[in-house]
Design an enzyme around this catalytic site. Structure first.
Site, PDB file in Angstrom:
ATOM      1  N   HIS A  17       6.000   2.020  -7.164  1.00 52.20           N
ATOM      2  CA  HIS A  17       5.398   3.025  -6.286  1.00 52.20           C
ATOM      3  C   HIS A  17       5.053   4.296  -7.066  1.00 52.20           C
ATOM      4  O   HIS A  17       3.929   4.813  -6.973  1.00 52.20           O
ATOM      5  CB  HIS A  17       6.362   3.355  -5.143  1.00 52.20           C
ATOM      6  CG  HIS A  17       5.806   4.337  -4.156  1.00 52.20           C
ATOM      7  ND1 HIS A  17       5.069   3.959  -3.060  1.00 52.20           N
ATOM      8  CD2 HIS A  17       5.865   5.695  -4.120  1.00 52.20           C
ATOM      9  CE1 HIS A  17       4.698   5.031  -2.382  1.00 52.20           C
ATOM     10  NE2 HIS A  17       5.182   6.103  -2.999  1.00 52.20           N
ATOM     11  N   GLU A  18       6.019   4.788  -7.829  1.00 53.19           N
ATOM     12  CA  GLU A  18       5.778   6.026  -8.575  1.00 53.19           C
ATOM     13  C   GLU A  18       4.774   5.808  -9.710  1.00 53.19           C
ATOM     14  O   GLU A  18       3.992   6.710 -10.026  1.00 53.19           O
ATOM     15  CB  GLU A  18       7.096   6.569  -9.131  1.00 53.19           C
ATOM     16  CG  GLU A  18       8.132   6.913  -8.066  1.00 53.19           C
ATOM     17  CD  GLU A  18       7.587   7.833  -6.980  1.00 53.19           C
ATOM     18  OE1 GLU A  18       6.720   8.692  -7.288  1.00 53.19           O
ATOM     19  OE2 GLU A  18       8.006   7.681  -5.812  1.00 53.19           O
ATOM     20  N   HIS A  21       1.254   6.434  -8.386  1.00 52.84           N
ATOM     21  CA  HIS A  21       0.860   7.845  -8.400  1.00 52.84           C
ATOM     22  C   HIS A  21       0.543   8.301  -9.825  1.00 52.84           C
ATOM     23  O   HIS A  21      -0.473   8.962 -10.073  1.00 52.84           O
ATOM     24  CB  HIS A  21       1.988   8.719  -7.843  1.00 52.84           C
ATOM     25  CG  HIS A  21       2.285   8.497  -6.395  1.00 52.84           C
ATOM     26  ND1 HIS A  21       1.336   8.583  -5.405  1.00 52.84           N
ATOM     27  CD2 HIS A  21       3.449   8.199  -5.754  1.00 52.84           C
ATOM     28  CE1 HIS A  21       1.891   8.355  -4.224  1.00 52.84           C
ATOM     29  NE2 HIS A  21       3.176   8.119  -4.409  1.00 52.84           N
TER      30      HIS A  21
END
Length: 363
Positions: A17-18, A21
């Site tokens: 997920h990170e 980004h």
């Protein structure tokens, strides 16, 4: 090892997920000064040429930090590569990239499982298996001579077919027959036995005999070629996504009844560990399901989540200018405290409900 495997899956999903980004920002040449897994004090860190990579104390998520509001940053405030100075579309891509990464990763997990191991399928056989017989206090099953490993083939001459419906049918018959003798046809090894058991009346008014049941059959895996796996992976991804959306809808519409079913990291790890012990291949599907859940949770328009930041961008697009920083900061900080508090509550509750903890309190 099964617990470590489940923790590893959960940590991997947070990293994915990170990374979504992070990659979306760096590919657009947007400055990133922190990449963190977890919150709170730093346990381990590495300072790269532009970004600090860290693992922190509270494993409730992670974040990608930008130097926009860092007072120690030497980047000029009017630098066009600061996130806040980019057009709304660029910022939307960065904020939504974590959700997109989780969804893509879920699809590839399912595809990888199909191509290497195959989706788990249960081959049902006639009857219901007695996984365990409760012995303390003495139960109706123990009195009747039922043993762990027995297969119940019929109940009152009614055959239990090779079907997923056999177990609930057997349970319903037992529950509806308190204090009434029931005849069971049981297979024990190569023997066929006829035993009579009288369900005891429980506190809930239903009959019980004191056994733990399981379906009769075995797991199988049907591995696919890579091309077929891509197609079947998409179908399985769609199925899990629809089930997850339905689950969230049911939770929201019936919150008072379903709130106690909300699980935190401890419960998720417990479920993953149980799957790893019974069938390690299920960790692929477990990871995909949690990844889809993580994506949906993060896209909700709640403060401190990606959806909350996207909501700010939507308001900015409609107003032609962003909300004042003070208002945004207050909303985000309040949301963060509430989410952190919820996370801590779920960890404490789920830890207290662990079987090993319950046994300690009973001693």
């Amino acid at each position: 090892m099964s617990v470590l495997a489940a923790i590893g899956v959960l940590a991997l999903l947070i990293v994915v997920h990170e990374l979504g980004h992070f990659a979306a920002a760096r590919l657009q040449n947007i400055h990133v000064n922190r990449f963190s897994i977890g919150f709170g004090p730093v346990l381990l860190k590495y300072q790269g040429p532009q970004t600090e990579y860290a693992i922190r104390v509270f494993p409730l998520g992670g974040f990608v930090g930008f130097p926009d509001d860092d007072p120690d940053s030497d980047i000029p405030p009017d630098d066009p590569d600061l996130l806040r100075n980019r057009p709304i579309l660029d910022r939307t891509i960065v904020i939504s990239a974590g959700v997109i990464a989780n969804l893509i990763f879920a699809y590839f997990l399912l595809t990888a499982q199909l191509a290497t191991i195959g989706l788990s399928d249960f081959n049902y056989q006639p009857g219901v298996a007695i996984a365990e017989v409760v012995t303390e206090p003495v139960t109706a099953a123990q009195k009747a001579g039922i043993e762990a490993g027995d297969i119940v083939l019929s109940i009152n001459s009614q055959k239990l077919a090779a079907s997923e419906k056999s177990l609930p049918e057997f349970m319903e018959k037992i529950q509806q027959s308190p204090d009434r003798p029931i005849t069971l046809e049981i297979k024990r090894g190569e023997e066929i036995l006829s035993l009579q058991v009288t369900p005891e009346l429980g506190a809930d008014g239903q009959g019980k005999i004191g056994v733990i049941l399981s379906p009769n059959g075995e797991l199988s895996h049907d591995r696919q070629n890579p091309i077929t796996a891509l197609s079947m992976g998409a179908n399985e991804f769609q199925r899990l996504s629809v089930l997850t959306f339905q689950g969230f809808s049911h939770l929201i519409l019936n919150f008072s009844e379903t709130a106690n079913q909300v699980a935190g990291p401890v419960k998720i790890v417990e479920i993953g560990a149980s799957l790893a012990r019974s069938d390690a291949g299920s960790l692929f599907q477990f990871g995909a399901l949690i990844s889809i859940n993580l994506a949906i949770i993060n896209i909700l328009p709640l403060p401190a989540l990606d959806g909350g930041q996207l909501a700010f961008l939507l308001i900015e697009g409609l107003r032609g200018k962003p909300l004042p920083d003070r208002i945004q900061d207050n909303i985000m900080q309040t949301g963060f405290v509430l989410l952190l508090g919820l996370g801590v509550f779920l960890i404490v509750r789920d830890t207290a409900n662990l079987e090993v903890i319950q046994k300690l309190f009973q001693q």
